[in-house]
Design a protein around this motif. Structure first.
Motif, PDB file in Angstrom:
ATOM      1  N   LEU A  35       0.837  -1.199   0.000  1.00  0.00           N
ATOM      2  CA  LEU A  35       0.000   0.000   0.000  1.00  0.00           C
ATOM      3  C   LEU A  35       0.871   1.248   0.000  1.00  0.00           C
ATOM      4  O   LEU A  35       2.010   1.228   0.456  1.00  0.00           O
ATOM      5  N   THR A  39      -1.889   5.827   2.078  1.00  0.00           N
ATOM      6  CA  THR A  39      -2.891   4.897   2.575  1.00  0.00           C
ATOM      7  C   THR A  39      -2.504   4.362   3.947  1.00  0.00           C
ATOM      8  O   THR A  39      -3.336   4.253   4.853  1.00  0.00           O
ATOM      9  N   LYS A 187      -2.021   1.093  -8.377  1.00  0.00           N
ATOM     10  CA  LYS A 187      -2.226   0.644  -7.004  1.00  0.00           C
ATOM     11  C   LYS A 187      -1.879  -0.830  -6.878  1.00  0.00           C
ATOM     12  O   LYS A 187      -2.112  -1.618  -7.795  1.00  0.00           O
TER      13      LYS A 187
END
Length: 312
Positions: A35, A39, A187
Motif C-alpha cells: 500500500l 494509505t 495501485k
C-alpha cells in the motif's frame, strides 16, 4: 524503502503493547500488501484514534478489544460530526486491524468481522466538458522548460486518465514512443499499459527534447518529469499546475489532477467507449468503481435537457 518511510506517529501516548501492534500492522500494510505511504498513514491515524478510545475505556490489555469497543468508537466519531464516508473508512481500518490481531494470536476471535458501518454516499465527481478540457490544456503555454513540462503534465493526465501518483512515478523507460503507450505502475504495484494520443505524445516529445535536460541535475535519475530543482516531480507541484490551469478557464470547476482523470473517463464513455475498456485504462480493480462515470454522463445529459428542452 516504503517499510522505513512511514513510521508510526508518536503524537498520541499509547501503551507499549499498542505501539508494537501498530508497528507490526504498519509493516504488513507497507511491505506485504504494497500500500502507498498515504494509505498507510490513513490506516494508522484511524487506529491511533481507536486505540486511544480503547485505552480510556479498558486499559492496556489488547486481547480485550471487542465489538462493543469498536461500535462505541464509531458512535463517538459520529457524535463528533464525522461524515458517513469517514465512518465507513474508519470501520474498514478497524476490520483490517482486528483481522491482523486475530491472525497473529493477539485476539482469540476477530470482533471486526461483525462490525458494520453506514455506507458512504458516493458523490458524483466534478468534471470538465470537452471544450473546457481542451481550453485547460491550451492555457498551459510557453517555451521555457517549466512551461513545456507543465504542458506535458496536463496532456498526459487528460490523455491517459492516470493518477497523479502514477504520473509522478513515470521513468524515462516508461514511455513506449513507437506504440504510443505509457507503462504505468498503479495501485498494488500493478503495471498496465495506457495509450496516449498524438497531442500528448507531441507535448512529451517537446519536453524531452527541449526541457528535461535543462531541468536535470545529478539527482534526477531516471525520472521522466522533473521538479524545478531537478528531482522527481512532487504530486503537490502537479496539483498546483492543474489548479492554475483550471482557474484560467471561465466557468470550469476548480479541479485537480483527479478531476482530469474523472473528465477523461467521462468523455471516453460519452464518446462510446466500452465500460470494461475504460476500467482497464483507469486501472480499476472493480467495474463498480468505473460505473460511477456512467452516472456522471447521465447527470450531464439531464442537466443539458433541463436547460435546453422547451418542455423540460
Amino acid at each position: 524503502m516504503l517499510g522505513e518511510a512511514c513510521p508510526v506517529s508518536s503524537r498520541a501516548e499509547l501503551p507499549e503493547a499498542f505501539e508494537d501492534a501498530l508497528e507490526g500492522f504498519r509493516r504488513e500494510l507497507a511491505l506485504q500488501r504494497s500500500l502507498s505511504e498515504h494509505t498507510v498513514r490513513g490506516y494508522l491515524a484511524d487506529l491511533r484514534s481507536l486505540l486511544d478510545h480503547f485505552a480510556r475505556m479498558s486499559g492496556t490489555d489488547l486481547s480485550a478489544l471487542d465489538l462493543m469497543t469498536l461500535r462505541s468508537w464509531l458512535a463517538k466519531s459520529r457524535t463528533m460530526g464525522a461524515a458517513r464516508s469517514t465512518l465507513a473508512r474508519r470501520a474498514a481500518s478497524a476490520r483490517a486491524f482486528t483481522a491482523y490481531l486475530a491472525r497473529t494470536g493477539v485476539l482469540a476471535v476477530d470482533p471486526g468481522a461483525r462490525l458494520r458501518s453506514p455506507g458512504a454516499r458516493r458523490t458524483l465527481p466534478e468534471v470538465l466538458n470537452t471544450e473546457q478540457a481542451s481550453e485547460l490544456v491550451e492555457r498551459v503555454d510557453g517555451d521555457d522548460p517549466l512551461a513545456l513540462r507543465d504542458r506535458a503534465i496536463v496532456e498526459l493526465l487528460y490523455a491517459g486518465g492516470i493518477r497523479v501518483s502514477e504520473l509522478c512515478g513515470l521513468d524515462l523507460d516508461s514511455v513506449d514512443e513507437q506504440r504510443g503507450l505509457l507503462r504505468v505502475l498503479g495501485k498494488g504495484s500493478k503495471e498496465r499499459s495506457v495509450p496516449v494520443g498524438g497531442p500528448a505524445r507531441a507535448a512529451l516529445q517537446t519536453y524531452l527534447q527541449s526541457a528535461r535536460s535543462e531541468l536535470a541535475t545529478p539527482r534526477s535519475g531516471a525520472a521522466l518529469l522533473l521538479g524545478a530543482r531537478g528531482g522527481r516531480i512532487d504530486p503537490r507541484e502537479v496539483r498546483r499546475v492543474v489548479h492554475r490551469a483550471a482557474q484560467a478557464v471561465e466557468g470550469a470547476p476548480d479541479i485537480g489532477p483527479h478531476g482530469l482523470r474523472h473528465s477523461a473517463a467521462t468523455h471516453l464513455l460519452e464518446g462510446g467507449a466500452d465500460l470494461r475498456a475504460v476500467q482497464e485504462l483507469l486501472g480499476h480493480a472493480s467495474l463498480a468503481t468505473t460505473q460511477i462515470y456512467t452516472h456522471v454522463s447521465v447527470e450531464r445529459l439531464r442537466a443539458s435537457f433541463n436547460q435546453a428542452h422547451p418542455r423540460a
